[in-house]
Scaffold this motif. Structure first.
Motif, PDB file in Angstrom:
ATOM      1  N   VAL A 273       0.838  -1.199   0.000  1.00 31.71           N
ATOM      2  CA  VAL A 273       0.000   0.000   0.000  1.00 31.71           C
ATOM      3  C   VAL A 273       0.874   1.250   0.000  1.00 31.71           C
ATOM      4  CG1 VAL A 273      -1.647   1.348   1.356  1.00 31.71           C
ATOM      5  CG2 VAL A 273      -1.976  -1.116   1.089  1.00 31.71           C
ATOM      6  N   ARG A 274       1.875   1.277   0.856  1.00 25.38           N
ATOM      7  CA  ARG A 274       2.732   2.467   0.947  1.00 25.38           C
ATOM      8  C   ARG A 274       3.472   2.706  -0.374  1.00 25.38           C
ATOM      9  NH1 ARG A 274       5.085   4.007   6.723  1.00 25.38           N
ATOM     10  NH2 ARG A 274       5.181   5.915   5.487  1.00 25.38           N
ATOM     11  N   THR A 275       3.939   1.636  -1.004  1.00 29.23           N
ATOM     12  CA  THR A 275       4.651   1.791  -2.273  1.00 29.23           C
ATOM     13  C   THR A 275       3.711   2.301  -3.357  1.00 29.23           C
ATOM     14  OG1 THR A 275       6.169   0.000  -1.655  1.00 29.23           O
ATOM     15  CG2 THR A 275       6.060   0.596  -3.983  1.00 29.23           C
ATOM     16  N   GLN A 276       2.475   1.788  -3.381  1.00 30.09           N
ATOM     17  CA  GLN A 276       1.503   2.279  -4.355  1.00 30.09           C
ATOM     18  C   GLN A 276       1.129   3.735  -4.092  1.00 30.09           C
ATOM     19  OE1 GLN A 276      -1.561  -0.845  -5.838  1.00 30.09           O
ATOM     20  NE2 GLN A 276      -1.053  -1.464  -3.743  1.00 30.09           N
ATOM     21  N   GLU A 277       1.083   4.126  -2.833  1.00 27.82           N
ATOM     22  CA  GLU A 277       0.803   5.526  -2.500  1.00 27.82           C
ATOM     23  C   GLU A 277       1.910   6.436  -3.041  1.00 27.82           C
ATOM     24  OE1 GLU A 277      -1.658   4.919   1.716  1.00 27.82           O
ATOM     25  OE2 GLU A 277       0.513   5.236   1.723  1.00 27.82           O
ATOM     26  N   LEU A 278       3.178   6.018  -2.864  1.00 26.39           N
ATOM     27  CA  LEU A 278       4.287   6.814  -3.383  1.00 26.39           C
ATOM     28  C   LEU A 278       4.226   6.870  -4.905  1.00 26.39           C
ATOM     29  CD1 LEU A 278       6.874   8.402  -2.947  1.00 26.39           C
ATOM     30  CD2 LEU A 278       8.135   6.234  -2.882  1.00 26.39           C
ATOM     31  N   HIS A 279       3.904   5.744  -5.534  1.00 27.97           N
ATOM     32  CA  HIS A 279       3.781   5.717  -6.988  1.00 27.97           C
ATOM     33  C   HIS A 279       2.683   6.663  -7.461  1.00 27.97           C
ATOM     34  CE1 HIS A 279       2.336   4.056 -10.894  1.00 27.97           C
ATOM     35  NE2 HIS A 279       3.628   3.939 -11.116  1.00 27.97           N
ATOM     36  N   ALA A 280       1.546   6.674  -6.747  1.00 27.93           N
ATOM     37  CA  ALA A 280       0.444   7.551  -7.124  1.00 27.93           C
ATOM     38  C   ALA A 280       0.833   9.021  -6.977  1.00 27.93           C
ATOM     39  CB  ALA A 280      -0.784   7.240  -6.269  1.00 27.93           C
ATOM     40  N   LEU A 281       1.571   9.349  -5.922  1.00 36.91           N
ATOM     41  CA  LEU A 281       2.043  10.719  -5.758  1.00 36.91           C
ATOM     42  C   LEU A 281       2.963  11.120  -6.906  1.00 36.91           C
ATOM     43  CD1 LEU A 281       2.752  11.053  -1.923  1.00 36.91           C
ATOM     44  CD2 LEU A 281       1.128  12.388  -3.269  1.00 36.91           C
ATOM     45  N   CYS A 282       3.834  10.208  -7.302  1.00 32.85           N
ATOM     46  CA  CYS A 282       4.723  10.502  -8.436  1.00 32.85           C
ATOM     47  C   CYS A 282       3.917  10.747  -9.702  1.00 32.85           C
ATOM     48  CB  CYS A 282       5.695   9.340  -8.657  1.00 32.85           C
ATOM     49  SG  CYS A 282       6.991   9.173  -7.396  1.00 32.85           S
ATOM     50  N   GLU A 283       2.899   9.923  -9.938  1.00 28.28           N
ATOM     51  CA  GLU A 283       2.054  10.094 -11.116  1.00 28.28           C
ATOM     52  C   GLU A 283       1.362  11.456 -11.096  1.00 28.28           C
ATOM     53  OE1 GLU A 283       1.006   7.567 -13.766  1.00 28.28           O
ATOM     54  OE2 GLU A 283       3.094   7.207 -13.226  1.00 28.28           O
ATOM     55  N   GLN A 284       0.924  11.892  -9.925  1.00 29.75           N
ATOM     56  CA  GLN A 284       0.183  13.147  -9.806  1.00 29.75           C
ATOM     57  C   GLN A 284       1.083  14.374  -9.870  1.00 29.75           C
ATOM     58  OE1 GLN A 284      -1.664  13.766  -6.000  1.00 29.75           O
ATOM     59  NE2 GLN A 284      -2.941  15.453  -6.712  1.00 29.75           N
ATOM     60  N   THR A 296       6.397  22.871  -3.426  1.00 30.48           N
ATOM     61  CA  THR A 296       5.524  22.160  -2.488  1.00 30.48           C
ATOM     62  C   THR A 296       5.312  20.720  -2.930  1.00 30.48           C
ATOM     63  OG1 THR A 296       4.372  24.214  -1.923  1.00 30.48           O
ATOM     64  CG2 THR A 296       3.254  22.157  -1.391  1.00 30.48           C
ATOM     65  N   ALA A 297       5.086  20.517  -4.220  1.00 29.44           N
ATOM     66  CA  ALA A 297       4.945  19.163  -4.743  1.00 29.44           C
ATOM     67  C   ALA A 297       6.235  18.365  -4.529  1.00 29.44           C
ATOM     68  CB  ALA A 297       4.597  19.210  -6.226  1.00 29.44           C
ATOM     69  N   ALA A 298       7.375  19.012  -4.756  1.00 28.46           N
ATOM     70  CA  ALA A 298       8.655  18.332  -4.572  1.00 28.46           C
ATOM     71  C   ALA A 298       8.878  17.957  -3.113  1.00 28.46           C
ATOM     72  CB  ALA A 298       9.792  19.228  -5.066  1.00 28.46           C
ATOM     73  N   ALA A 299       8.515  18.848  -2.191  1.00 25.51           N
ATOM     74  CA  ALA A 299       8.665  18.545  -0.763  1.00 25.51           C
ATOM     75  C   ALA A 299       7.752  17.386  -0.369  1.00 25.51           C
ATOM     76  CB  ALA A 299       8.344  19.781   0.069  1.00 25.51           C
ATOM     77  N   THR A 300       6.561  17.332  -0.941  1.00 17.73           N
ATOM     78  CA  THR A 300       5.647  16.222  -0.681  1.00 17.73           C
ATOM     79  C   THR A 300       6.276  14.905  -1.112  1.00 17.73           C
ATOM     80  OG1 THR A 300       3.722  17.657  -0.980  1.00 17.73           O
ATOM     81  CG2 THR A 300       3.362  15.287  -1.171  1.00 17.73           C
ATOM     82  N   LEU A 301       6.844  14.882  -2.303  1.00 22.17           N
ATOM     83  CA  LEU A 301       7.481  13.675  -2.815  1.00 22.17           C
ATOM     84  C   LEU A 301       8.673  13.269  -1.952  1.00 22.17           C
ATOM     85  CD1 LEU A 301       7.369  14.416  -6.641  1.00 22.17           C
ATOM     86  CD2 LEU A 301       6.074  12.657  -5.417  1.00 22.17           C
ATOM     87  N   LYS A 302       9.462  14.254  -1.547  1.00 23.81           N
ATOM     88  CA  LYS A 302      10.643  13.952  -0.742  1.00 23.81           C
ATOM     89  C   LYS A 302      10.255  13.355   0.601  1.00 23.81           C
ATOM     90  CE  LYS A 302      14.961  14.035   0.549  1.00 23.81           C
ATOM     91  NZ  LYS A 302      14.751  13.418   1.872  1.00 23.81           N
ATOM     92  N   ALA A 303       9.267  13.953   1.282  1.00 21.49           N
ATOM     93  CA  ALA A 303       8.836  13.441   2.578  1.00 21.49           C
ATOM     94  C   ALA A 303       8.248  12.041   2.439  1.00 21.49           C
ATOM     95  CB  ALA A 303       7.819  14.398   3.198  1.00 21.49           C
ATOM     96  N   ALA A 304       7.437  11.829   1.401  1.00 14.12           N
ATOM     97  CA  ALA A 304       6.802  10.530   1.206  1.00 14.12           C
ATOM     98  C   ALA A 304       7.839   9.454   0.866  1.00 14.12           C
ATOM     99  CB  ALA A 304       5.757  10.617   0.094  1.00 14.12           C
ATOM    100  N   ALA A 305       8.828   9.802   0.036  1.00 15.17           N
ATOM    101  CA  ALA A 305       9.846   8.827  -0.346  1.00 15.17           C
ATOM    102  C   ALA A 305      10.681   8.404   0.855  1.00 15.17           C
ATOM    103  CB  ALA A 305      10.740   9.399  -1.439  1.00 15.17           C
ATOM    104  N   GLY A 306      11.096   9.366   1.674  1.00 12.36           N
ATOM    105  CA  GLY A 306      11.895   9.028   2.836  1.00 12.36           C
ATOM    106  C   GLY A 306      11.170   8.090   3.772  1.00 12.36           C
ATOM    107  N   ALA A 307       9.889   8.377   4.054  1.00 14.41           N
ATOM    108  CA  ALA A 307       9.107   7.546   4.960  1.00 14.41           C
ATOM    109  C   ALA A 307       8.825   6.169   4.367  1.00 14.41           C
ATOM    110  CB  ALA A 307       7.794   8.250   5.303  1.00 14.41           C
ATOM    111  N   THR A 308       8.477   6.127   3.087  1.00 12.59           N
ATOM    112  CA  THR A 308       8.115   4.861   2.455  1.00 12.59           C
ATOM    113  C   THR A 308       9.310   3.934   2.324  1.00 12.59           C
ATOM    114  OG1 THR A 308       6.311   5.902   1.237  1.00 12.59           O
ATOM    115  CG2 THR A 308       7.150   3.816   0.384  1.00 12.59           C
ATOM    116  N   VAL A 309      10.410   4.436   1.783  1.00 12.33           N
ATOM    117  CA  VAL A 309      11.597   3.603   1.615  1.00 12.33           C
ATOM    118  C   VAL A 309      12.088   3.099   2.964  1.00 12.33           C
ATOM    119  CG1 VAL A 309      14.016   3.595   0.889  1.00 12.33           C
ATOM    120  CG2 VAL A 309      12.282   4.674  -0.556  1.00 12.33           C
ATOM    121  N   GLY A 310      12.112   3.968   3.963  1.00 10.40           N
ATOM    122  CA  GLY A 310      12.568   3.552   5.280  1.00 10.40           C
ATOM    123  C   GLY A 310      11.737   2.426   5.858  1.00 10.40           C
TER     124      GLY A 310
END
Length: 372
Positions: A273-284, A296-310
């Motif tokens: 689920v978390r990986t699909q959420e990150l993928h969806a954010l990238c698509e958007q 703002t979009a870039a900061a969203t992606l950065k925060a989501a990637a750090g949390a998801t990958v970790g």
């Protein structure tokens, strides 16, 4: 033709050994035309092509792992787009050589001060007619030990004003440039190191952009670096989850396998689920970042990637048990992947950026709100 999708990308990466260095990977990708394919019309000034970049990072990560992919990702997303703003003969030739894979170029922004506090950096450039002199030290620079050029963010004058900084293109073989490898085996393949500039004297032709435009330029292009990190994060999580799924299905546990353990299945599903959420954010958010450098979009992606990958790599490493501690195994990958929460702006810093934009984000989430 899109050379990242016509099959030649796979051939290029497979032709190199899995332990190839980042510099070797960069050279091969450049010679085959895969680097220019990541930009619109092959021009870094026109912006990234997110789909092409995602394919390249996924192929590089799958074959060579995190360190070598790091040494490709940062130049593609940040270094070359900043360098492309230069109009001098020196900047144009360096860009041409880098895109062709003939040289590597290192982004030397992180100073001896706190990496995220760029307005406090100490590396300085002194201008005197047609001469520039660079003095200072940069730390934890990818490609430092292999670079032909350092793209250096340096201070022009005292103070924290955003016009107090500029970019200087410094040859790695110039007198006064001293490079040493970083004290870490985790990123050896990326050529990560520290660089000291002892009164390096150059011509004014080595100034990349208009004087005082260093931080505005960096702010624009760190957005695309954060996009690249999120795209890479999806590929990394997918790779690790696929490997872990096969491991669990093949590991006997009682009369079944570890994959049949319901507690593991539940946590694995949460990782999906978390990986699909990150993928969806990238698509958007990919196009707003690539085309408009939406911070703002870039900061969203950065925060989501750090949390998801970790989270994904921590869970998967646990399921590998003792086997995860073998050389080159998942516990090492997990340690390397900590950079997703640090490099390009620590998670805490980008979350602060999002908090500053709370009203705008909430308005956009309302029914009928504007798209990014």
């Amino acid at each position: 033709m899109d050379s990242t999708s016509d099959g030649t990308l796979g051939s290029t990466v497979e032709a190199l050994p899995p332990d190839a260095s980042g510099a070797e990977v960069w050279s091969a990708l450049g010679a085959a035309g895969h680097l220019t394919a990541c930009y619109r019309d092959g021009d870094p000034r026109r912006g990234l092509r997110p789909a092409a970049l995602a394919r390249l990072l996924a192929a590089t990560d799958a074959r060579f792992g995190i360190p070598a992919t790091l040494s490709v990702s940062v130049p593609l997303a940040t270094t070359l787009p900043v360098l492309a703003t230069g109009t001098t003969t020196t900047a144009r030739q360096a860009l041409k050589d880098a895109l062709a894979g003939r040289v590597t170029t290192a982004l030397a922004a992180t100073d001896v001060t706190a990496g995220t506090d760029l307005t406090g950096l100490r590396t300085a450039v002194h201008l005197d007619g047609d001469t520039v002199e660079v003095t200072g030290e940069k730390q934890w620079i990818a490609n430092a030990t292999t670079a032909a050029w350092f793209l250096v963010l340096a201070r022009l004058r005292p103070g924290r004003h955003f016009t107090s900084f500029t970019w200087v293109l410094v040859p790695s073989d110039a007198p006064g440039v001293h490079v040493r490898p970083a004290e870490s085996a985790l990123y050896a393949a990326s050529g990560t190191g520290h660089v000291r500039f002892d009164g390096v004297r150059l011509t004014a032709g080595h100034l990349v952009d208009r004087v005082g435009m260093g931080l505005p330029s960096f702010a624009r292009h760190i957005a695309t670096e954060r996009l690249a990190g999120a795209l890479w994060g999806v590929a990394l999580c997918r790779r690790v989850l696929a490997d872990t799924r096969r491991h669990l299905a093949g590991r006997a546990h009682g009369e079944a396998t570890l994959w049949d353990n319901e507690a593991i299945r539940q946590r694995f599903a949460a990782c999906l689920v978390r990986t699909q959420e990150l993928h969806a954010l990238c698509e958007q958010l990919a196009e707003p970042v690539a085309r408009r450098h939406d911070t703002t979009a870039a900061a969203t992606l950065k925060a989501a990637a750090g949390a998801t990958v970790g989270q994904v790599l921590t869970d998967c490493a646990q399921w590998w048990g003792a086997a995860g501690f073998a050389d080159g195994s998942l516990q090492q990958t997990r340690a390397q992947a900590a950079l997703f929460g640090i490099g390009g702006g620590a998670t805490e810093v980008v979350l602060g950026t999002l908090a500053d934009s709370a009203d705008h984000i909430l308005a956009r989430l309302a029914p009928g709100g504007e798209t990014p």
